[in-house]
Design an enzyme around this catalytic site. Structure first.
Site, PDB file in Angstrom:
ATOM      1  N   HIS A 139       0.852  -1.191   0.000  1.00 29.69           N
ATOM      2  CA  HIS A 139       0.000   0.000   0.000  1.00 29.69           C
ATOM      3  C   HIS A 139       0.885   1.237   0.000  1.00 29.69           C
ATOM      4  O   HIS A 139       1.893   1.293   0.702  1.00 29.69           O
ATOM      5  CB  HIS A 139      -1.014  -0.020   1.140  1.00 29.69           C
TER       6      HIS A 139
ATOM      7  N   GLU B 159      -5.381   1.966   1.854  1.00 32.37           N
ATOM      8  CA  GLU B 159      -5.291   0.779   2.722  1.00 32.37           C
ATOM      9  C   GLU B 159      -5.618   1.178   4.147  1.00 32.37           C
ATOM     10  O   GLU B 159      -6.272   0.455   4.877  1.00 32.37           O
ATOM     11  CB  GLU B 159      -3.886   0.186   2.648  1.00 32.37           C
ATOM     12  N   GLU B 160      -5.151   2.361   4.540  1.00 35.56           N
ATOM     13  CA  GLU B 160      -5.334   2.785   5.938  1.00 35.56           C
ATOM     14  C   GLU B 160      -6.801   3.053   6.277  1.00 35.56           C
ATOM     15  O   GLU B 160      -7.151   3.140   7.445  1.00 35.56           O
ATOM     16  CB  GLU B 160      -4.496   4.034   6.208  1.00 35.56           C
TER      17      GLU B 160
ATOM     18  N   ASP C 234       4.117  -4.931   3.656  1.00 36.16           N
ATOM     19  CA  ASP C 234       3.566  -3.820   4.418  1.00 36.16           C
ATOM     20  C   ASP C 234       4.382  -3.688   5.696  1.00 36.16           C
ATOM     21  O   ASP C 234       4.242  -4.481   6.615  1.00 36.16           O
ATOM     22  CB  ASP C 234       2.088  -4.100   4.724  1.00 36.16           C
TER      23      ASP C 234
ATOM     24  N   ASP D  43      17.059  -3.651   3.648  1.00 32.32           N
ATOM     25  CA  ASP D  43      17.885  -4.307   2.635  1.00 32.32           C
ATOM     26  C   ASP D  43      17.526  -5.789   2.522  1.00 32.32           C
ATOM     27  O   ASP D  43      17.245  -6.300   1.439  1.00 32.32           O
ATOM     28  CB  ASP D  43      19.361  -4.153   3.035  1.00 32.32           C
TER      29      ASP D  43
ATOM     30  N   ASP E  87      15.725  -7.618  -0.700  1.00 27.95           N
ATOM     31  CA  ASP E  87      16.366  -8.751  -1.386  1.00 27.95           C
ATOM     32  C   ASP E  87      15.465  -9.978  -1.368  1.00 27.95           C
ATOM     33  O   ASP E  87      15.422 -10.754  -2.329  1.00 27.95           O
ATOM     34  CB  ASP E  87      17.712  -9.078  -0.732  1.00 27.95           C
TER      35      ASP E  87
HETATM   36  N1  DTR Z   1       0.812  -2.036   8.320  1.00 32.15           N
HETATM   37  C1  DTR Z   1      -0.321  -1.799   9.163  1.00 32.15           C
HETATM   38  C2  DTR Z   1      -1.227  -2.999   9.286  1.00 32.15           C
HETATM   39  C3  DTR Z   1      -0.597  -4.098  10.023  1.00 32.15           C
HETATM   40  C4  DTR Z   1      -0.471  -4.179  11.348  1.00 32.15           C
HETATM   41  N2  DTR Z   1       0.088  -5.388  11.679  1.00 32.15           N
HETATM   42  C5  DTR Z   1       0.368  -6.051  10.558  1.00 32.15           C
HETATM   43  C6  DTR Z   1       0.948  -7.290  10.343  1.00 32.15           C
HETATM   44  C7  DTR Z   1       1.121  -7.727   9.032  1.00 32.15           C
HETATM   45  C8  DTR Z   1       0.709  -6.916   7.977  1.00 32.15           C
HETATM   46  C9  DTR Z   1       0.130  -5.651   8.191  1.00 32.15           C
HETATM   47  C10 DTR Z   1      -0.046  -5.257   9.496  1.00 32.15           C
HETATM   48  C11 DTR Z   1      -1.132  -0.684   8.582  1.00 32.15           C
HETATM   49  O1  DTR Z   1      -1.154  -0.517   7.377  1.00 32.15           O
HETATM   50  O2  DTR Z   1      -1.778   0.021   9.385  1.00 32.15           O
HETATM   51 ZN    ZN Z   2      -0.844   1.781   8.741  1.00 31.43          ZN
HETATM   52 CA    CA Z   3      20.202  -5.772  -0.933  1.00 28.75          CA
HETATM   53 ZN    ZN Z   4       0.613  -0.625   6.455  1.00 32.11          ZN
END
Ligand code: DTR
Ligand code: ZN
Ligand code: CA
Ligand code: ZN
Length: 440
Positions: free
Chosen positions: A126, A172-173, A201, A303, A307
């Protein structure tokens, strides 16, 4: 219609290898041209390049009210930045519009020309931040890692067996809105061509953990293998179910996987012992805060995860998706599951097999059901022995159970009638068994 038909499939690794190098190897293989030969192994993704994208995202946020949120100018500017890079690298890009919260949202989708159009491997992240900050780790990090991998595919002029598609999601949020729009508006015939979706993410958390999604076993193994190869232990991602864009793909029955370096939860002492960093402190103390800036990144985590993305794209992109080797016995008849009622069963009859079932019997379950926490699911062997696949879990409000379980059924004779037994043990929410499959 009930099917109990063994289906053996053949691996096509040699062709896949040829596919990676270019067109399928002709009988008298001509020396592939330089442009046609992509590296067999993924290249190193220069973390400096990934950080350069983060610097751009930071500048964009700073110039647009301090964020890159849905409906704000910083989001579209982030998309335009990535799109320009991808267009220049030879991608076919599409900007998909949708509405959310009274504002126009945008997804960016980039297709790498070539590969099997009926076998699409996707990787996505996202691109939006929360409105309270620039969202450099959440989720500039995933967006930049996917972007740089896509640019590496172009630099290598890769010719994978699969068709590669990369995506950056909006909103996404706000509740996985952009990716849901993408999945739900896609014709089902197109959706069925997506053999896997990889989600990234938060992959640069300042106090990082190394978590791998435990959804599809092949995608999980591919990502875990990368970290094993560099001697970095991983853990199964447990908090992410339903919390990022992969959920929409999973709900559509598409195999998913992904990586995560942690958000607001605290790192334990045991985790600090194996990964370094600070125990008793959040993996990312700036999660959803204004301090989620370019200084909120651990370069080593960024990094390694970048990868790993490349490793997964090169590895999975080179392999045609065929069902797992083995004989498949399947029942695709829908069986309605009464709400808060008696158990129901779907059955397959196995014949012509000698001896016992395997110690790694694969049990494919596809149940469409809202609030899947209501469901208790068992595999019942021909002699009546029951193997619990899933317990009821009241708080699991997500939809559908689309899983492949592995059961040690070596105590059971293979031949006979096997049953998938499902019971809804809580009021409200209903559904049905869509299919039940055994792979020997
Ligand atoms: N990245 C966060 C959502 C989120 C929180 N814990 C996890 C674990 C695995 C994937 C995503 C998340 C957000 O977009 O708010
Ligand atoms: Zn978030
Ligand atoms: Ca690398
Ligand atoms: Zn997120």
């Amino acid at each position: 219609m009930s099917l109990s038909v063994p289906r053996r499939t053949a691996a096509v690794a040699v062709l896949a290898l040829a596919g990676l190098l270019g067109a399928a190897a002709p009988a008298t293989a001509a020396a592939p041209s330089a442009a046609a030969v992509g590296p067999l192994a993924a290249p190193d993704i220069p973390v400096a390049n990934v950080k350069a994208h983060l610097t751009q995202f930071q500048s964009i946020a700073s110039a647009n009210g301090g964020n890159r949120a849905h409906g704000r100018p910083g989001y579209r500017a982030s998309l335009d930045y990535a799109k320009a890079k991808l267009d220049a690298a030879g991608y076919t890009t599409t900007v998909q519009q949708f509405s959310s919260n009274g504002a126009t949202g945008y997804n960016l989708v980039a297709d790498w020309p070539g590969g099997d159009p009926d076998d699409v491997l996707m990787a996505g992240a996202h691109l939006d931040s929360v409105s309270s900050g620039p969202g450099i780790n959440d989720n500039g990090s995933g967006s930049a890692g996917v972007l740089e991998t896509a640019l590496a595919v172009s630099r290598a002029q890769l010719e994978p067996t699969k068709h590669l598609r990369f995506a950056w999601w909006g909103a996404e949020e706000l509740g996985l809105v952009g990716s849901r729009h993408y999945v739900n508006t896609m014709p089902s015939a197109e959706r069925s061509k997506i053999s896997g979706y990889l989600n990234f993410d938060m992959i640069g958390s300042p106090n990082p953990g190394y978590f791998v999604y435990d959804d599809d076993p092949v995608l999980e193994a591919t990502l875990k293998d990368y970290f094993a190869g560099i001697g970095v232990p991983t853990e199964i991602e447990t908090e992410g179910d339903g919390r990022s864009d992969h959920a929409n793909f999973k709900n559509a029955g598409i195999p998913v996987g992904g990586l995560f370096t942690g958000a607001g939860r605290y790192k334990s002492s045991a985790q600090a012992a194996k990964w370094g960093g600070t125990a008793g402190q959040a993996f990312d103390r700036c999660y959803h805060r204004s301090c989620d800036t370019t200084s909120n990144i651990d370069d080593t985590a960024l990094d390694r995860n970048s990868d790993a993305i490349a490793h997964a794209v090169w590895t999975l992109g080179a392999e045609p998706t065929t069902p797992p080797d083995g004989d498949v016995y399947e029942n695709t008849a829908d069986v309605s599951i009464p709400d808060y009622g008696a158990a129901v069963t779907s059955s397959v009859t196995v014949t012509g097999r000698a001896g016992n079932a395997p110690s790694a019997l694969r049990v494919g379950v596809d149940i469409k059901h809202t609030w899947r926490g209501d469901l208790v699911i068992d595999l019942v062997a021909p002699d009546g022995s029951a193997y619990r696949l899933k317990n009821a879990s009241g708080g699991d409000s997500a939809d559908n159970v689309i899983e492949t379980y592995t059961v040690n059924a070596s105590d059971e004779t293979a031949n006979g009638t096997w049953q998938l037994r499902v019971q809804d043990v809580a009021r409200w929410d209903t559904g049905y068994v869509d299919s039940f499959r055994l792979t020997f």
